[in-house]
Design a protein around this motif. Sequence first.
Motif, PDB file in Angstrom:
ATOM      1  N   MET A   1       0.841  -1.157   0.000  1.00  0.00           N
ATOM      2  CA  MET A   1       0.000   0.000   0.000  1.00  0.00           C
ATOM      3  C   MET A   1       0.895   1.231   0.000  1.00  0.00           C
ATOM      4  O   MET A   1       1.911   1.266   0.692  1.00  0.00           O
ATOM      5  CB  MET A   1      -0.895  -0.034   1.247  1.00  0.00           C
ATOM      6  CG  MET A   1      -1.729   1.181   1.434  1.00  0.00           C
ATOM      7  SD  MET A   1      -2.826   1.072   2.861  1.00  0.00           S
ATOM      8  CE  MET A   1      -1.702   0.857   4.190  1.00  0.00           C
ATOM      9  N   LEU A   2       0.490   2.225  -0.780  1.00  0.00           N
ATOM     10  CA  LEU A   2       1.224   3.488  -0.833  1.00  0.00           C
ATOM     11  C   LEU A   2       0.446   4.577  -0.112  1.00  0.00           C
ATOM     12  O   LEU A   2      -0.778   4.566  -0.081  1.00  0.00           O
ATOM     13  CB  LEU A   2       1.437   3.901  -2.287  1.00  0.00           C
ATOM     14  CG  LEU A   2       2.186   2.924  -3.183  1.00  0.00           C
ATOM     15  CD1 LEU A   2       2.262   3.471  -4.597  1.00  0.00           C
ATOM     16  CD2 LEU A   2       3.568   2.624  -2.636  1.00  0.00           C
ATOM     17  N   ARG A   3       1.173   5.520   0.432  1.00  0.00           N
ATOM     18  CA  ARG A   3       0.573   6.724   1.016  1.00  0.00           C
ATOM     19  C   ARG A   3       1.388   7.889   0.461  1.00  0.00           C
ATOM     20  O   ARG A   3       2.601   7.924   0.618  1.00  0.00           O
ATOM     21  CB  ARG A   3       0.629   6.693   2.539  1.00  0.00           C
ATOM     22  CG  ARG A   3       0.053   7.971   3.163  1.00  0.00           C
ATOM     23  CD  ARG A   3       0.047   7.901   4.657  1.00  0.00           C
ATOM     24  NE  ARG A   3      -1.223   7.305   5.057  1.00  0.00           N
ATOM     25  CZ  ARG A   3      -1.528   6.978   6.294  1.00  0.00           C
ATOM     26  NH1 ARG A   3      -0.656   7.141   7.263  1.00  0.00           N
ATOM     27  NH2 ARG A   3      -2.694   6.466   6.587  1.00  0.00           N
ATOM     28  N   ASP A   4       0.707   8.820  -0.193  1.00  0.00           N
ATOM     29  CA  ASP A   4       1.366   9.958  -0.835  1.00  0.00           C
ATOM     30  C   ASP A   4       2.457   9.488  -1.797  1.00  0.00           C
ATOM     31  O   ASP A   4       3.536  10.079  -1.888  1.00  0.00           O
ATOM     32  CB  ASP A   4       1.954  10.922   0.204  1.00  0.00           C
ATOM     33  CG  ASP A   4       0.888  11.502   1.125  1.00  0.00           C
ATOM     34  OD1 ASP A   4      -0.245  11.761   0.624  1.00  0.00           O
ATOM     35  OD2 ASP A   4       1.174  11.689   2.311  1.00  0.00           O
ATOM     36  N   GLY A   5       2.200   8.376  -2.497  1.00  0.00           N
ATOM     37  CA  GLY A   5       3.125   7.866  -3.493  1.00  0.00           C
ATOM     38  C   GLY A   5       4.327   7.118  -2.957  1.00  0.00           C
ATOM     39  O   GLY A   5       5.199   6.721  -3.714  1.00  0.00           O
TER      40      GLY A   5
END
Length: 122
Positions: A1-5
């Motif tokens: 999972m990514l957060r802010d790329g």
Amino acid sequence: MLRDGRFHAALGTPGGETIGQTQFQVLVNLLDFGMPIQEAIAAPRFTLRGEPNFYRPGADVRFSLEDRLPGGVVRTLEGLGYAVEPAPGYAFGSIQGITLDAGTGTLMAGADPRRVAYAVGW
């Protein structure tokens, strides 16, 4: 999972009809409730079970909760019309995961107490 790329978490779970349910509940714990990875994984869970399975029209769907949830939760659900089946403490799914603390760059791992599992780092 990514957060802010950027990488935020990786989760893995075996199973059948509970894979998506387990992943969803752990993600909600991580993202919405801000729990650390181990707490998010070990938190009480619920499951929906279809007999004979979810893929048959007219399947009998049952709602079960691990009995570690507070009694008030069960009473509220029953008051809303749900038929709740209690299950023993750590009954549903198994998931392992890693999260990254973007501020410190520290990786944290969590292992599910529902099966023999552990987290190791190096």
